[in-house]
Design an enzyme around this catalytic site. Structure first.
Site, PDB file in Angstrom:
ATOM      1  N   ASP A   9       0.873  -1.147   0.068  1.00 22.88           N
ATOM      2  CA  ASP A   9       0.074  -0.107  -0.057  1.00 22.88           C
ATOM      3  C   ASP A   9       0.816   1.386   0.222  1.00 22.88           C
ATOM      4  O   ASP A   9       2.289   1.089   0.452  1.00 22.88           O
ATOM      5  CB  ASP A   9      -0.913   0.078   1.260  1.00 22.88           C
ATOM      6  N   SER A  10       0.252   2.384  -0.222  1.00 28.03           N
ATOM      7  CA  SER A  10       1.157   3.489  -0.497  1.00 28.03           C
ATOM      8  C   SER A  10       1.510   4.021   1.091  1.00 28.03           C
ATOM      9  O   SER A  10       2.301   4.882   1.280  1.00 28.03           O
ATOM     10  CB  SER A  10       0.214   4.512  -1.001  1.00 28.03           C
ATOM     11  N   TYR A  19      -0.365   8.710  -2.692  1.00 32.66           N
ATOM     12  CA  TYR A  19      -0.398   8.441  -4.124  1.00 32.66           C
ATOM     13  C   TYR A  19      -1.622   8.885  -4.745  1.00 32.66           C
ATOM     14  O   TYR A  19      -1.699   9.056  -6.099  1.00 32.66           O
ATOM     15  CB  TYR A  19      -0.517   6.905  -4.321  1.00 32.66           C
ATOM     16  N   GLY A  20      -2.587   9.147  -3.974  1.00 31.83           N
ATOM     17  CA  GLY A  20      -3.804   9.623  -4.533  1.00 31.83           C
ATOM     18  C   GLY A  20      -3.782  11.021  -5.282  1.00 31.83           C
ATOM     19  O   GLY A  20      -4.948  11.250  -6.004  1.00 31.83           O
ATOM     20  N   CYS A  45      -3.608  -0.963  -2.351  1.00 34.71           N
ATOM     21  CA  CYS A  45      -3.867   0.359  -2.552  1.00 34.71           C
ATOM     22  C   CYS A  45      -4.707   0.454  -3.958  1.00 34.71           C
ATOM     23  O   CYS A  45      -4.446  -0.003  -4.817  1.00 34.71           O
ATOM     24  CB  CYS A  45      -2.556   0.852  -2.855  1.00 34.71           C
ATOM     25  N   THR A  97      -5.542   3.330  -5.317  1.00 36.82           N
ATOM     26  CA  THR A  97      -4.711   3.978  -6.559  1.00 36.82           C
ATOM     27  C   THR A  97      -3.735   3.090  -7.380  1.00 36.82           C
ATOM     28  O   THR A  97      -3.519   3.320  -8.654  1.00 36.82           O
ATOM     29  CB  THR A  97      -4.035   5.203  -5.784  1.00 36.82           C
ATOM     30  N   GLU A 125      -6.213   9.506   8.694  1.00 31.36           N
ATOM     31  CA  GLU A 125      -4.802   9.354   9.411  1.00 31.36           C
ATOM     32  C   GLU A 125      -4.856  10.209  10.697  1.00 31.36           C
ATOM     33  O   GLU A 125      -4.007   9.985  11.287  1.00 31.36           O
ATOM     34  CB  GLU A 125      -4.000   9.690   8.414  1.00 31.36           C
ATOM     35  N   CYS A 153     -11.304   3.195  -1.714  1.00 30.53           N
ATOM     36  CA  CYS A 153      -9.841   3.580  -1.100  1.00 30.53           C
ATOM     37  C   CYS A 153      -9.715   2.826   0.096  1.00 30.53           C
ATOM     38  O   CYS A 153     -10.789   2.632   0.811  1.00 30.53           O
ATOM     39  CB  CYS A 153      -9.996   5.078  -0.831  1.00 30.53           C
ATOM     40  N   THR A 154      -8.496   2.427   0.512  1.00 30.14           N
ATOM     41  CA  THR A 154      -8.204   1.808   1.500  1.00 30.14           C
ATOM     42  C   THR A 154      -8.772   2.236   2.918  1.00 30.14           C
ATOM     43  O   THR A 154      -8.893   1.708   3.973  1.00 30.14           O
ATOM     44  CB  THR A 154      -6.557   1.554   1.536  1.00 30.14           C
ATOM     45  N   HIS A 155      -8.588   3.746   2.993  1.00 27.99           N
ATOM     46  CA  HIS A 155      -8.645   4.167   4.007  1.00 27.99           C
ATOM     47  C   HIS A 155     -10.397   4.268   4.478  1.00 27.99           C
ATOM     48  O   HIS A 155     -10.802   4.428   5.670  1.00 27.99           O
ATOM     49  CB  HIS A 155      -8.319   5.794   4.172  1.00 27.99           C
TER      50      HIS A 155
HETATM   51  N1  DGL Z   1      -4.120   4.043  -0.380  1.00 35.06           N
HETATM   52  C1  DGL Z   1      -4.503   4.956  -1.074  1.00 35.06           C
HETATM   53  C2  DGL Z   1      -5.893   4.348  -1.782  1.00 35.06           C
HETATM   54  O1  DGL Z   1      -6.312   3.350  -1.470  1.00 35.06           O
HETATM   55  C3  DGL Z   1      -5.023   5.868  -0.272  1.00 35.06           C
HETATM   56  C4  DGL Z   1      -3.628   6.858   0.355  1.00 35.06           C
HETATM   57  C5  DGL Z   1      -3.166   7.508  -0.760  1.00 35.06           C
HETATM   58  O2  DGL Z   1      -3.651   8.649  -1.525  1.00 35.06           O
HETATM   59  O3  DGL Z   1      -1.907   7.108  -1.080  1.00 35.06           O
HETATM   60  O4  DGL Z   1      -6.113   4.647  -2.922  1.00 35.06           O
END
Ligand code: DGL
Length: 269
Positions: free
Chosen positions: A10-11, A42-43, A73, A75, A151, A183-185
């Site tokens: 993941d990012s 990364y987004g 991730c 993204t 976060e 999105c993972t979050h």
């Molecule tokens: N892990 C990213 C996703 O699922 C979210 C966080 C990021 O922007 O890197 O898209």
């Protein structure tokens, strides 16, 4: 095919929502997690940069002997899966296909998709869902402030609710029947999101969907590998490109338990 050492990329921290589901569903496998915390988010980045970073991190995980890579991730999955598949000789699983399938399986005929700016801009969910189910209506929306709110640990906070209302109220009035958390979050904001969308909208979580898909693919072979000692405790190792106490504190909330083997690596990208 043996799959007993799974790499999860993941990012940053968000992929821990996927790891958490994988740990629950695949009891025997070693899990090697890489979070590119030095370069997150990364987004907000371009496709070229996301591909470049993802390849670098994936090569690191391969050097740790993984026999399968889960790109947790969204993204990175949206942009880098073809490049990874072209270069790596192990199974590569992203979160887009499993999330899309889960949204269709939930009965979605009008699906809302939310994700980072970069994921939504790629239109990957529209393309994937339409390839599987051409008549499905899709409305996609970037929700960039959700990542920093999560976060910050503001999962159920009035500020988060105001932001979520701003992003999501027109999705609610548009009459979607399913909302895919791309999105993972976002699984950590499920409570607030459900409150805004109302009880009739099904919330589909790509973290859960991906873990279930991987579990279906590889169970029960894990227990059968001759080289695997019976009852050996599995390894759960975390590598980060930038290690901070904040990652450990928030990460444990994402993961639901303590992280013990955690190391910083410099990938010199
Ligand atoms: N892990 C990213 C996703 O699922 C979210 C966080 C990021 O922007 O890197 O898209």
């Amino acid at each position: 095919m043996k799959h007993n050492r799974i790499g999860v990329f993941d990012s940053g921290i968000g992929g821990l929502t996927v790891l958490r589901e994988l740990l629950a569903l695949i009891p025997g496998a070693d899990m090697i997690y890489f979070g590119d915390t030095a370069r997150v988010p990364y987004g907000t980045k371009s496709s070229k940069t996301v591909i470049h970073y993802t390849l670098r991190c994936a090569n690191f995980l391969v050097s740790k002997g993984i026999d399968m890579l889960i790109v947790a991730c969204n993204t990175a999955s949206a942009h880098a899966i073809p490049a990874l598949k072209a270069r790596l000789d192990i199974p590569i699983i992203g979160v887009i296909e499993s999330g899309s399938l889960a949204a269709i399986d939930a009965g979605g005929s009008k699906i809302g998709v939310i994700g980072t700016m970069s994921t939504i801009k790629s239109e990957v969910y529209e393309k994937t869902i339409h390839a599987l189910s051409p008549d499905t209506e899709i409305i996609a929306r970037a929700c960039p402030l959700f990542v920093p709110l999560v976060e910050e640990g503001w999962f159920d906070d009035e500020v988060t609710e105001i932001v979520a209302r701003r992003y999501l109220s027109d999705l609610a009035t548009y009459g979607i029947d399913t909302l895919l958390l791309g999105c993972t979050h976002y699984p950590l904001l499920k409570g607030v999101i459900s409150k805004i969308m109302g009880g009739n909208v099904k919330i589909v979580d790509s973290a859960k969907a991906t873990a279930s898909m991987v579990a279906e693919m590889i169970c029960p072979p894990l227990a059968e590998g001759p080289e695997r000692e019976a009852n050996r405790a599995r390894e759960i190792i975390f590598y980060l490109s930038d290690l901070t106490q904040r990652f450990i504190d928030t990460g444990q909330l994402f993961l639901g338990h303590e992280m013990t083997h955690i190391y910083e690596v410099d990938l010199e990208i």
